[in-house]
Motif scaffolding. Structure first.
Motif, mmCIF file in Angstrom:
data_model
loop_
_atom_site.group_PDB
_atom_site.id
_atom_site.type_symbol
_atom_site.label_atom_id
_atom_site.label_comp_id
_atom_site.label_asym_id
_atom_site.label_seq_id
_atom_site.Cartn_x
_atom_site.Cartn_y
_atom_site.Cartn_z
ATOM 1 N N ALA A 194 0.732 -2.543 13.021
ATOM 2 C CA ALA A 194 1.651 -2.087 11.976
ATOM 3 C C ALA A 194 1.658 -3.128 10.946
ATOM 4 N N ARG A 195 0.553 -3.838 10.668
ATOM 5 C CA ARG A 195 0.575 -4.761 9.674
ATOM 6 C C ARG A 195 0.149 -3.995 8.352
ATOM 7 N N PRO A 196 0.467 -4.401 7.098
ATOM 8 C CA PRO A 196 0.064 -3.717 5.865
ATOM 9 C C PRO A 196 -1.335 -3.480 5.599
ATOM 10 N N PRO A 197 -1.840 -2.690 4.818
ATOM 11 C CA PRO A 197 -3.288 -2.458 4.612
ATOM 12 C C PRO A 197 -3.827 -3.506 3.866
ATOM 13 N N ARG A 198 -4.943 -4.173 3.993
ATOM 14 C CA ARG A 198 -5.537 -5.107 3.246
ATOM 15 C C ARG A 198 -6.072 -4.647 1.916
ATOM 16 N N TRP A 199 -6.295 -5.567 1.004
ATOM 17 C CA TRP A 199 -6.360 -5.116 -0.530
ATOM 18 C C TRP A 199 -7.851 -4.343 -0.382
ATOM 19 N N TRP A 200 -8.649 -4.399 0.470
ATOM 20 C CA TRP A 200 -9.863 -3.723 0.408
ATOM 21 C C TRP A 200 -9.903 -2.289 1.163
ATOM 22 N N ARG A 201 -8.746 -1.984 1.861
ATOM 23 C CA ARG A 201 -8.208 -0.933 2.273
ATOM 24 C C ARG A 201 -8.013 -0.089 1.318
ATOM 25 N N LEU A 202 -6.881 -0.784 0.387
ATOM 26 C CA LEU A 202 -6.259 -0.093 -0.716
ATOM 27 C C LEU A 202 -7.343 0.320 -1.732
ATOM 28 N N LEU A 203 -8.085 -0.498 -2.137
ATOM 29 C CA LEU A 203 -9.333 -0.066 -2.983
ATOM 30 C C LEU A 203 -10.140 0.899 -2.398
ATOM 31 N N GLY A 204 -10.440 0.953 -1.038
ATOM 32 C CA GLY A 204 -11.244 2.298 -0.843
ATOM 33 C C GLY A 204 -10.592 3.428 -0.959
ATOM 34 N N ARG A 205 -9.178 3.408 -0.947
ATOM 35 C CA ARG A 205 -8.580 4.898 -0.928
ATOM 36 C C ARG A 205 -8.499 5.315 -2.435
ATOM 37 N N ASP A 206 -8.926 4.399 -3.328
ATOM 38 C CA ASP A 206 -9.058 4.995 -4.836
ATOM 39 C C ASP A 206 -10.493 4.714 -5.120
ATOM 40 N N ARG A 207 -11.216 5.789 -5.216
ATOM 41 C CA ARG A 207 -12.737 6.114 -5.432
ATOM 42 C C ARG A 207 -12.880 5.522 -6.657
ATOM 43 N N GLY A 208 -12.082 5.766 -7.741
ATOM 44 C CA GLY A 208 -12.376 5.575 -9.288
ATOM 45 C C GLY A 208 -12.551 3.772 -8.955
ATOM 46 N N ALA A 209 -11.498 3.139 -8.627
ATOM 47 C CA ALA A 209 -11.500 1.705 -8.619
ATOM 48 C C ALA A 209 -12.733 1.225 -7.668
ATOM 49 N N ALA A 210 -12.901 1.836 -6.671
ATOM 50 C CA ALA A 210 -13.933 1.185 -5.754
ATOM 51 C C ALA A 210 -15.188 1.233 -6.435
ATOM 52 N N VAL A 211 -15.530 2.505 -7.313
ATOM 53 C CA VAL A 211 -16.858 2.407 -7.775
ATOM 54 C C VAL A 211 -17.023 1.605 -8.975
ATOM 55 N N ALA A 212 -15.795 1.172 -9.833
ATOM 56 C CA ALA A 212 -15.757 0.309 -10.558
ATOM 57 C C ALA A 212 -16.127 -1.089 -9.889
ATOM 58 N N ALA A 213 -15.571 -1.358 -8.992
ATOM 59 C CA ALA A 213 -15.609 -2.580 -8.262
ATOM 60 C C ALA A 213 -16.953 -2.967 -7.868
#
Length: 335
Positions: A33-52
């Motif tokens: 039940a712990r909140p998602p880590r920042w890299w999981r949130l980044l993986g949900r946004d394809r544009g931001a993930a590609v930019a990173a």
């Protein structure tokens, strides 16, 4: 008349924070039940993930690329002058050669290190100096705030590119001079931002409580104001990185920035502009590198602004198609 819309209580806010990944009230939650880590949130946004990924590759190439290319960025071969991009001449001929037969690929790698060597220190210096002065002036107010704002207004009254052109024309163009000029010219941006954040936070209850208990002003600024203002300042720094890099490229293009034998992306564009009709790759490829880096930094800055804001972070947990106007409030608060 009874309002049919349910009012969010403390548990609702806690659930929203848990879904958004703020980390509030999740210390006793089970692992599932712990909140998602920042890299999981980044993986949900394809544009931001590609930019990173693009920015990470640029920084890795800038840091370690010179270890692999050796002196190929300055090695001349007049017999291989203006070869088009091809695999027929080995790996370093993949992006073609310039008029002196130097590998464009090797020069792009070398130029990445030079460009970041100028942009990153300039942004960091202006960020540290401007943020410190702005939070100090905004917290104390009075004559300190007036003096800081007038100094910022004076610097902002002159275009930073014009200041750089005049100073570099008078003094010798060098990477160190470019860093100093751009750092000084960009200090007001952080000073005004930090001043606004600090002036708004100094009237909060937790700041009044710390002041009541006799906490020194420097500790209040460091422990209570800086953590809240830092996400905004980092977002501004990410966007300012694009501006500084474009300014350095413009100065190099005008011939008063990075000087040979050093090379930057802007200098490569300047050296290749007269061969656009016969050897387009000399100027176009470094231009594409500049565009990709700046666009990636802009996209990632927008994502970081949401990810570091506890009030907006829940948006990143939604599907991409639901992050528009309909997602004005968290799903848990919608009847």
């Amino acid at each position: 008349m009874t309002d049919p819309t349910p009012r969010p209580d403390a548990e609702t806010y806690a659930d929203a924070d848990a879904d958004a990944g703020t980390g509030t009230g999740t210390e006793n939650c089970p692992p599932s039940a712990r909140p998602p880590r920042w890299w999981r949130l980044l993986g949900r946004d394809r544009g931001a993930a590609v930019a990173a990924v693009v920015l990470a590759l640029v920084f890795l190439v800038a840091l370690f690329g010179r270890l692999f290319i050796g002196d190929r960025a300055i090695r001349q071969d007049l017999g291989a002058s203006l070869r088009p991009p091809s695999l027929d001449h080995g790996f370093y001929g993949l992006l073609g050669t310039d008029v002196l037969g130097r590998s464009v690929l090797a020069r792009l790698v070398e130029a990445a290190g030079t460009t970041l060597y100028v942009a990153v220190p300039a942004v960091l210096c202006s960020l540290v100096i401007g943020s410190a002065l702005g939070m100090w002036a905004g917290y104390h107010g009075g004559w300190r705030e007036n003096v800081a704002m007038r100094v910022a207004d004076v610097i902002l009254s002159f275009p930073s590119l014009l200041i750089a052109v005049v100073v570099l024309y008078v003094f010798a163009p060098s990477a160190l001079n470019i860093v100093l000029i751009l750092a000084i010219a960009r200090v007001p941006v952080y000073l005004r931002t930090a001043r606004a954040e600090s002036a708004e936070l100094r009237s909060r209850l937790f700041v009044d409580a710390a002041r009541t208990f006799g906490t020194p002003s420097r500790n209040i600024i460091h422990r209570h104001i800086l953590p809240i203002a830092l996400p905004t300042l980092l977002t501004v720094a990410t966007l300012d990185f694009c501006f500084v890099m474009l300014t350095e490229s413009s100065l190099s293009f005008l011939g008063i920035g990075i000087q040979p034998p050093d090379v930057s992306w802007g200098l490569m564009v300047a050296q290749g502009r007269q061969y656009l009709q016969t050897a387009w790759w000399i100027a176009v490829l470094p231009g594409i590198a500049i565009v990709l880096t700046t666009v990636s930094a802009t996209v990632l800055a927008a994502w970081v602004r949401l990810a570091t804001d506890p009030g907006q972070r829940w948006r990143l947990t939604l599907p991409k198609k639901r992050r528009g106007a309909r997602a004005a409030v968290p799903p848990e608060m919608i009847a």
